[in-house]
Design an enzyme around this catalytic site. Structure first.
Site, PDB file in Angstrom:
ATOM      1  N   TYR A 141       6.720   5.007  -5.931  1.00 26.91           N
ATOM      2  CA  TYR A 141       7.857   5.499  -5.153  1.00 26.91           C
ATOM      3  C   TYR A 141       8.244   6.919  -5.539  1.00 26.91           C
ATOM      4  O   TYR A 141       8.797   7.658  -4.729  1.00 26.91           O
ATOM      5  CB  TYR A 141       9.079   4.592  -5.361  1.00 26.91           C
ATOM      6  CG  TYR A 141       9.080   3.357  -4.506  1.00 26.91           C
ATOM      7  CD1 TYR A 141       8.019   2.463  -4.526  1.00 26.91           C
ATOM      8  CD2 TYR A 141      10.161   3.064  -3.684  1.00 26.91           C
ATOM      9  CE1 TYR A 141       8.030   1.319  -3.756  1.00 26.91           C
ATOM     10  CE2 TYR A 141      10.179   1.921  -2.903  1.00 26.91           C
ATOM     11  CZ  TYR A 141       9.117   1.057  -2.949  1.00 26.91           C
ATOM     12  OH  TYR A 141       9.135  -0.071  -2.178  1.00 26.91           O
ATOM     13  N   LYS A 192      -2.639  -4.273 -11.721  1.00 26.13           N
ATOM     14  CA  LYS A 192      -3.957  -4.209 -11.078  1.00 26.13           C
ATOM     15  C   LYS A 192      -4.870  -3.494 -12.086  1.00 26.13           C
ATOM     16  O   LYS A 192      -5.435  -2.426 -11.807  1.00 26.13           O
ATOM     17  CB  LYS A 192      -3.824  -3.463  -9.739  1.00 26.13           C
ATOM     18  CG  LYS A 192      -5.003  -3.615  -8.806  1.00 26.13           C
ATOM     19  CD  LYS A 192      -5.171  -4.990  -8.189  1.00 26.13           C
ATOM     20  CE  LYS A 192      -6.455  -5.009  -7.367  1.00 26.13           C
ATOM     21  NZ  LYS A 192      -6.890  -6.353  -6.993  1.00 26.13           N
ATOM     22  N   ASP A 224      -2.807  -9.141  -6.514  1.00 27.76           N
ATOM     23  CA  ASP A 224      -3.237  -9.921  -5.346  1.00 27.76           C
ATOM     24  C   ASP A 224      -3.166 -11.417  -5.639  1.00 27.76           C
ATOM     25  O   ASP A 224      -2.690 -12.210  -4.828  1.00 27.76           O
ATOM     26  CB  ASP A 224      -4.643  -9.487  -4.883  1.00 27.76           C
ATOM     27  CG  ASP A 224      -5.663  -9.411  -6.004  1.00 27.76           C
ATOM     28  OD1 ASP A 224      -5.282  -9.548  -7.188  1.00 27.76           O
ATOM     29  OD2 ASP A 224      -6.862  -9.204  -5.709  1.00 27.76           O
ATOM     30  N   ASP A 248       8.280  -4.763  -4.978  1.00 27.20           N
ATOM     31  CA  ASP A 248       8.767  -4.704  -3.601  1.00 27.20           C
ATOM     32  C   ASP A 248       8.057  -5.740  -2.738  1.00 27.20           C
ATOM     33  O   ASP A 248       8.681  -6.554  -2.061  1.00 27.20           O
ATOM     34  CB  ASP A 248       8.541  -3.293  -3.034  1.00 27.20           C
ATOM     35  CG  ASP A 248       9.045  -3.174  -1.604  1.00 27.20           C
ATOM     36  OD1 ASP A 248      10.155  -3.662  -1.330  1.00 27.20           O
ATOM     37  OD2 ASP A 248       8.319  -2.609  -0.766  1.00 27.20           O
ATOM     38  N   ASP A 252       9.305  -9.878  -1.461  1.00 27.85           N
ATOM     39  CA  ASP A 252       9.366 -10.331  -0.065  1.00 27.85           C
ATOM     40  C   ASP A 252       8.500 -11.572   0.156  1.00 27.85           C
ATOM     41  O   ASP A 252       8.865 -12.481   0.898  1.00 27.85           O
ATOM     42  CB  ASP A 252       8.894  -9.218   0.902  1.00 27.85           C
ATOM     43  CG  ASP A 252      10.059  -8.381   1.434  1.00 27.85           C
ATOM     44  OD1 ASP A 252      11.052  -8.227   0.688  1.00 27.85           O
ATOM     45  OD2 ASP A 252       9.980  -7.897   2.578  1.00 27.85           O
TER      46      ASP A 252
HETATM   47  C1  IPM Z   1      13.839  -3.069  -1.184  1.00 29.77           C
HETATM   48  C2  IPM Z   1      13.646  -2.244   0.063  1.00 29.77           C
HETATM   49  C3  IPM Z   1      13.626  -0.769  -0.312  1.00 29.77           C
HETATM   50  C4  IPM Z   1      12.450  -0.553  -1.238  1.00 29.77           C
HETATM   51  C5  IPM Z   1      13.580   0.194   0.876  1.00 29.77           C
HETATM   52  C6  IPM Z   1      14.766   0.003   1.788  1.00 29.77           C
HETATM   53  C7  IPM Z   1      13.506   1.618   0.420  1.00 29.77           C
HETATM   54  O1  IPM Z   1      12.492  -2.649   0.728  1.00 29.77           O
HETATM   55  O2  IPM Z   1      14.836  -2.847  -1.889  1.00 29.77           O
HETATM   56  O3  IPM Z   1      13.013  -3.946  -1.451  1.00 29.77           O
HETATM   57  O4  IPM Z   1      11.314  -0.388  -0.785  1.00 29.77           O
HETATM   58  O5  IPM Z   1      12.672  -0.551  -2.455  1.00 29.77           O
HETATM   59 MG    MG Z   2      11.564  -4.394  -0.114  1.00 30.96          MG
END
Ligand code: IPM
Ligand code: MG
Length: 365
Positions: A141, A192, A224, A248, A252
């Site tokens: 990032y 990784k 992975d 990140d 999810d």
């Molecule tokens: C998260 C979000 C953020 C990230 C975005 C909104 C920049 O996806 O907090 O997981 O990628 O960190």
């Molecule tokens: Mg995110």
């Protein structure tokens, strides 16, 4: 002495869910005599329309002083009109960097009442109770160079840099091991290292830090494989330590095993300053969900669980945090559901009524 809580609803459903979270926080503060100074600051598109910035520099200074920051969400339609410099000046990433909140905690717990929301079979998800420690202020990032450059052939090259120093890995690894000590004493570190140099260093440094924590079991997974294991057998994990990008993506993935993002809080911490105080930033994982903003349909549970984390980690009241989490579980167990977690044919409640049901459970406790 009073504790300073700074609140920024932000964009999309952010203000709606944060309003309910503040309502819950104020109710707890009144009932239990917490001395809080809760202040609101504008952030996001509304602030841009009024002031030409997403967030003022004064607000940024206030963020650094607060005992805890409660943030809603950012993003959505309208951002394409915000010039890139304005966006960079006050983006969520800048806030994370300036506050230096490098340790991002993302708990994923599947209460029995929500088993039917998961796309996975109940026997696979039942009992899932894991927490990510995601590195939040370095890696892909932030690494330099980060640019799009012109090429002689008329094309362009987009470049991001994955970079981690020993110190950056070490401090987030310590955060994970410390946390594991208050849980099931297991850390699974993700990298990784079969492909990336930064991954090789990550694995080496984490293994060295583990030497200081003889009572914690450390395992390693390639990124992975971790994604696969989260879907196949999420209950195997306790603490998952990951870099910024893996954290990140994998958080999810873990959220998807639950079937909703609407119930997941997060908290990010800096190292302690000279006064022993850690800067702390609390935000739901779900984002701004512009498609349902303004309808009163959003699930406030993630924001309310952020309040529970705030009580635990910044307001020195883990007892109240636990009580609030139990009240959330009780409301869910009683079948109170916003649209995102409502079974087909069920009656969904509004954002406000979901919070009301949680407050009612709290009052019983
Ligand atoms: C998260 C979000 C953020 C990230 C975005 C909104 C920049 O996806 O907090 O997981 O990628 O960190
Ligand atoms: Mg995110």
């Amino acid at each position: 002495m009073s504790k300073a809580v700074l609140v920024m609803g932000g964009d999309g459903i952010g203000p709606e869910v944060i309003d309910q979270a503040v309502r819950v926080l104020e109710a707890i503060a009144n009932a239990d005599g917490l001395n809080l100074n809760i202040e609101h600051r504008p952030y996001g598109l509304a602030c841009y329309r009024d002031h030409g910035v997403l967030m003022s520099e004064e607000t940024l200074a206030d963020l650094l002083e607060a005992d805890g920051v409660l943030f809603g969400a950012t993003g959505g339609p309208g951002y394409e009109q915000v010039p890139r410099e304005v966006h960079m000046q006050s983006s969520l990433l800048r806030i994370r960097k300036e506050m230096d909140v490098f340790a991002n905690l993302r708990p994923v717990r599947v209460p029995d009442a929500l088993l039917d929301v998961s796309p996975l079979r109940a026997e696979v998800v039942r009992g899932t109770d894991l927490i990510f420690v995601r590195e939040l202020t370095s890696g892909l990032y932030f690494g330099r160079p980060k640019t799009i450059e012109a090429l002689a052939d008329g094309g362009e090259r987009g470049i991001d840099t994955q970079s981690y120093t020993t110190a950056e890995i070490e401090r987030v690894a310590r955060a994970a091991f410390d946390l594991a000590g208050s849980r099931d004493r297991r850390v699974c570190s993700v990298d990784k290292s079969n492909v990336m140099e930064s991954g090789r260093l990550w694995r080496r440094v984490v293994s060295e830090v583990a030497g200081d924590y003889p009572d914690i079991t450390l395992t390693h997974l390639l990124g992975d494989n971790c994604g696969m294991q989260l879907v196949l057998a999420p209950t195997q994990f306790d603490v998952i330590l990951a870099d910024n990008m893996f954290g990140d993506i994998l958080s999810d993935v873990a959220a998807a095993t639950m079937g909703t993002l609407g119930t997941l809080p997060s908290a990010s911490f800096s190292a302690p300053g000279p006064d022993g105080r850690r800067r702390a930033f609390y935000e739901p994982v779900h984002g701004s969900a512009p498609d349902i903003a303004g309808q009163g349909a959003a699930n406030p549970v993630a924001a309310i669980l952020c309040v529970a984390m705030l009580l635990r980690h910044s307001l020195e009241r883990p007892d109240l945090g636990q009580r609030l989490e139990a009240a959330v579980d009780a409301a869910l167990a009683a079948g109170v559901r916003t649209r995102d977690i409502c079974p087909a044919g069920g009656q969904a409640v509004s954002t406000e009524d979901m919070a009301g049901a949680i407050l009612a459970e709290l009052a019983k406790a």
